[in-house]
Design a protein around this motif. Structure first.
Motif, short mmCIF file in Angstrom:
data_model
loop_
_atom_site.label_atom_id
_atom_site.label_comp_id
_atom_site.label_asym_id
_atom_site.label_seq_id
_atom_site.Cartn_x
_atom_site.Cartn_y
_atom_site.Cartn_z
N LYS A 1 -1.32 39.80 -6.03
CA LYS A 1 -0.58 38.91 -6.92
C LYS A 1 -1.34 37.61 -7.08
O LYS A 1 -1.89 37.07 -6.11
N PHE A 2 -1.34 37.11 -8.33
CA PHE A 2 -1.94 35.81 -8.62
C PHE A 2 -0.89 34.97 -9.34
O PHE A 2 -0.35 35.38 -10.37
N ALA A 3 -0.57 33.79 -8.78
CA ALA A 3 0.55 32.98 -9.26
C ALA A 3 0.09 31.76 -10.04
O ALA A 3 0.71 30.71 -9.99
N GLY A 4 -0.98 31.87 -10.81
CA GLY A 4 -1.44 30.76 -11.61
C GLY A 4 -0.70 30.69 -12.94
O GLY A 4 0.39 31.25 -13.11
N ASN A 5 -1.29 29.98 -13.91
CA ASN A 5 -0.67 29.88 -15.23
C ASN A 5 -0.54 31.26 -15.88
O ASN A 5 0.43 31.56 -16.58
N LEU A 6 -1.53 32.11 -15.63
CA LEU A 6 -1.47 33.51 -16.05
C LEU A 6 -1.22 34.33 -14.79
O LEU A 6 -2.07 34.41 -13.90
N ARG A 7 -0.03 34.92 -14.67
CA ARG A 7 0.38 35.61 -13.45
C ARG A 7 0.01 37.09 -13.52
O ARG A 7 0.27 37.76 -14.52
N TRP A 8 -0.54 37.59 -12.40
CA TRP A 8 -0.98 38.97 -12.31
C TRP A 8 -0.26 39.66 -11.15
O TRP A 8 0.05 39.04 -10.14
N ARG A 9 -0.05 40.97 -11.34
CA ARG A 9 0.37 41.83 -10.22
C ARG A 9 -0.33 43.18 -10.39
O ARG A 9 -0.08 43.90 -11.36
N LEU A 10 -1.22 43.50 -9.49
CA LEU A 10 -1.99 44.74 -9.53
C LEU A 10 -1.61 45.59 -8.32
O LEU A 10 -1.60 45.09 -7.19
N ILE A 11 -1.29 46.86 -8.56
CA ILE A 11 -0.89 47.77 -7.48
C ILE A 11 -1.68 49.05 -7.61
O ILE A 11 -1.78 49.64 -8.70
N GLY A 12 -2.25 49.48 -6.52
CA GLY A 12 -2.92 50.77 -6.46
C GLY A 12 -2.60 51.45 -5.14
O GLY A 12 -2.58 50.80 -4.09
N LYS A 13 -2.35 52.74 -5.18
CA LYS A 13 -2.10 53.46 -3.93
C LYS A 13 -2.58 54.90 -4.06
O LYS A 13 -2.71 55.43 -5.18
N TYR A 14 -2.82 55.51 -2.91
CA TYR A 14 -3.39 56.85 -2.88
C TYR A 14 -2.71 57.68 -1.81
O TYR A 14 -2.48 57.21 -0.68
N ASP A 15 -2.39 58.92 -2.19
CA ASP A 15 -1.79 59.90 -1.28
C ASP A 15 -2.90 60.86 -0.86
O ASP A 15 -3.32 61.73 -1.64
N PHE A 16 -3.41 60.70 0.36
CA PHE A 16 -4.55 61.50 0.82
C PHE A 16 -4.17 62.96 1.05
O PHE A 16 -4.99 63.85 0.86
N GLN A 17 -2.94 63.20 1.46
CA GLN A 17 -2.53 64.57 1.76
C GLN A 17 -2.40 65.42 0.49
O GLN A 17 -2.83 66.57 0.45
N ASN A 18 -1.80 64.85 -0.56
CA ASN A 18 -1.59 65.59 -1.80
C ASN A 18 -2.63 65.27 -2.87
O ASN A 18 -2.51 65.77 -4.00
N VAL A 19 -3.59 64.42 -2.53
CA VAL A 19 -4.70 64.06 -3.42
C VAL A 19 -4.16 63.59 -4.79
O VAL A 19 -4.37 64.22 -5.83
N ARG A 20 -3.46 62.50 -4.78
CA ARG A 20 -2.91 61.93 -6.00
C ARG A 20 -2.89 60.41 -5.87
O ARG A 20 -2.88 59.86 -4.76
N SER A 21 -2.85 59.73 -7.02
CA SER A 21 -2.90 58.27 -7.01
C SER A 21 -1.86 57.71 -7.97
O SER A 21 -1.32 58.43 -8.83
N HIS A 22 -1.62 56.41 -7.82
CA HIS A 22 -0.70 55.70 -8.71
C HIS A 22 -1.17 54.26 -8.82
O HIS A 22 -1.66 53.67 -7.86
N TYR A 23 -1.00 53.69 -10.02
CA TYR A 23 -1.37 52.29 -10.21
C TYR A 23 -0.43 51.66 -11.24
O TYR A 23 0.22 52.36 -12.04
N SER A 24 -0.34 50.35 -11.21
CA SER A 24 0.40 49.59 -12.23
C SER A 24 -0.21 48.20 -12.34
O SER A 24 -0.73 47.65 -11.36
N VAL A 25 -0.12 47.65 -13.55
CA VAL A 25 -0.66 46.33 -13.85
C VAL A 25 0.40 45.54 -14.59
O VAL A 25 1.00 46.04 -15.55
#
Length: 416
Positions: A349-373
């Motif tokens: 997370k970046f809380a400046g004048n332009l705010r960001w939230r970046l999320i990434g995660k990975y499931d190693f067992q099922n070999v899948r990923s998810h992200y959001s911006v």
């Protein structure tokens, strides 16, 4: 005809002149486009006080440019008028209305829809009301009459509620008798409720709530017996779970910055075929910013936590989970690991004048990923808001979001 007359009076109150009774207004325009379609929303609200009368009116319009496209316009209004010294008349439509004072919360103010109309005559001790077209859970839409009385006699409080409701498929009655008393740091409430449905079946609920709030020791004991089918009928959720009996004890004691707490619950269903027990110990050392939570029931956990501002270190060796948050200037990094499910998640997370939230995660067992911006920007003291979102937010749930389809959304909001 009655509703048209009320609406005509409301409009006259809003447009009537008077420099000493200025009209207040607010509004919002919002637009959104993305994989879910394109929508535009306009909201306008007006409020005016004339002598002792308060009048509010507003409208909200939605335009959805999907297949097929549709436009919808809704209005809301409210009039509050004093009658003599002791009485107050309130009438509104498509608005928050009334929350009952009983411990079961049979009526909740936010349970309404576009067609819901509310009328009430209020005094300090008696509340007489009528609700038209109010949702009865997701089962029906009903009309309801109710009367509530609240009498305070020194440290003693007596509450009574009686309600009748009827719809296309659901009808019945509901009532509550409740007594409460406060003696210094001690407070006691005992309540009994009853309900009937369209088949004339009787459901009952009984609750005893004892609490103590002191400087060193706090405690609360709640004992209950709630029949299946005993609901908070004109509320979104039930205040007490139906088909549940038993007790719950919450105690805590603080000494020299150290607080020790215990939650102990012994609940079953009415037939005693299922148990809903809970046992949790908590230790909080405030001046060291550390705490420990040992959950024995219903699922074991041992959570050790250090928290200071935006800095957090949390570990649960029983469930093999780890979380650490670290703030660097306007940036916040959050890293989480679930070793049993072999999932890792990183959030920035970046809380400046332009705010960001970046999320990434990975499931190693099922070999899948998810992200959001998520990117946000506000102008004019937050009255103008721009937002871009790619992917769906997982709300911190480690296993959520992996199967969501790709999505994006851009939105704009202006408040005036």
């Amino acid at each position: 005809m009655y509703m048209r007359g009320v609406f005509f009076v409301l409009v006259l109150l809003l447009i009537s002149p008077g420099s000493t009774h200025a009209m207040q207004y607010d509004g919002e325009f919002a637009a959104e486009a993305g994989t879910g379609g394109t929508t535009c929303t306009v909201r306008l609200g007006l409020e005016k006080k004339l002598l002792q009368c308060e009048a509010k009116w507003g409208l909200e319009g939605d335009l959805k440019l999907t297949e097929p496209s549709r436009a919808q316009m809704t209005t809301w209004w409210q009039v509050a008028l004093p009658i003599a010294k002791q009485f107050r008349l309130v009438i509104n439509r498509n608005q928050n209305h009334f929350t009952s004072s009983d411990i079961f919360r049979l009526i909740r103010h936010n349970q309404f829809m576009e067609d819901t109309t509310f009328a009430s005559l209020q005094t300090r001790q008696i509340y007489l009301g009528y609700l038209r077209s109010v949702p009865f859970k997701n089962l029906d839409v009903v009309d309801a009459f109710f009367v509530e009385s609240v009498f305070d006699i020194g440290a003693l409080s007596l509450t009574g509620l009686q309600m009748h409701f009827a719809g296309f498929s659901e009808s019945g009655t509901a009532g509550v008798l409740q007594a409460g008393a406060t003696f210094g740091t001690l407070k006691a409430v005992v309540a009994g409720g009853w309900q009937t449905d369209s088949r004339a079946d009787l459901m009952e609920g009984v609750v005893l709530d004892l609490s103590h709030n002191g400087k060193v020791f706090n405690g609360r004991l709640v004992a209950q017996r709630v029949d299946p089918g005993f609901l908070s009928p004109l509320a979104k959720t039930n205040q007490f779970t139906p088909n549940r009996q038993g007790w719950q004890l919450d105690v805590s004691s603080k000494y020299k910055g150290i607080e020790l707490g215990l939650t102990l619950r012994r609940h079953t269903d009415i037939e005693r075929t299922r148990e809903y027990d809970r046992l949790v110990w908590k230790l909080d050392v405030g001046d060291k910013n550390t705490s420990v939570e040992w959950r024995i029931q219903p699922t074991p956990a041992f959570v050790m936590r250090y928290s200071l501002g935006d800095t957090l270190f949390q570990m649960d060796p029983i469930n093999s989970t780890l979380r650490t948050d670290l703030a660097l200037g306007d940036s916040l990094f959050s890293f989480r690991v679930d070793a049993l499910r072999t999932i890792a998640r990183l959030e920035y997370k970046f809380a400046g004048n332009l705010r960001w939230r970046l999320i990434g995660k990975y499931d190693f067992q099922n070999v899948r990923s998810h992200y959001s911006v998520l990117v946000e920007h506000s102008l004019d003291e937050h009255n103008t808001h721009l937002q871009l979102e790619i992917g769906e937010y997982d709300r911190g749930n480690m296993s959520a979001g992996f199967n969501n389809p790709s999505s994006f959304r851009i939105s704009w909001r202006w408040k005036f």
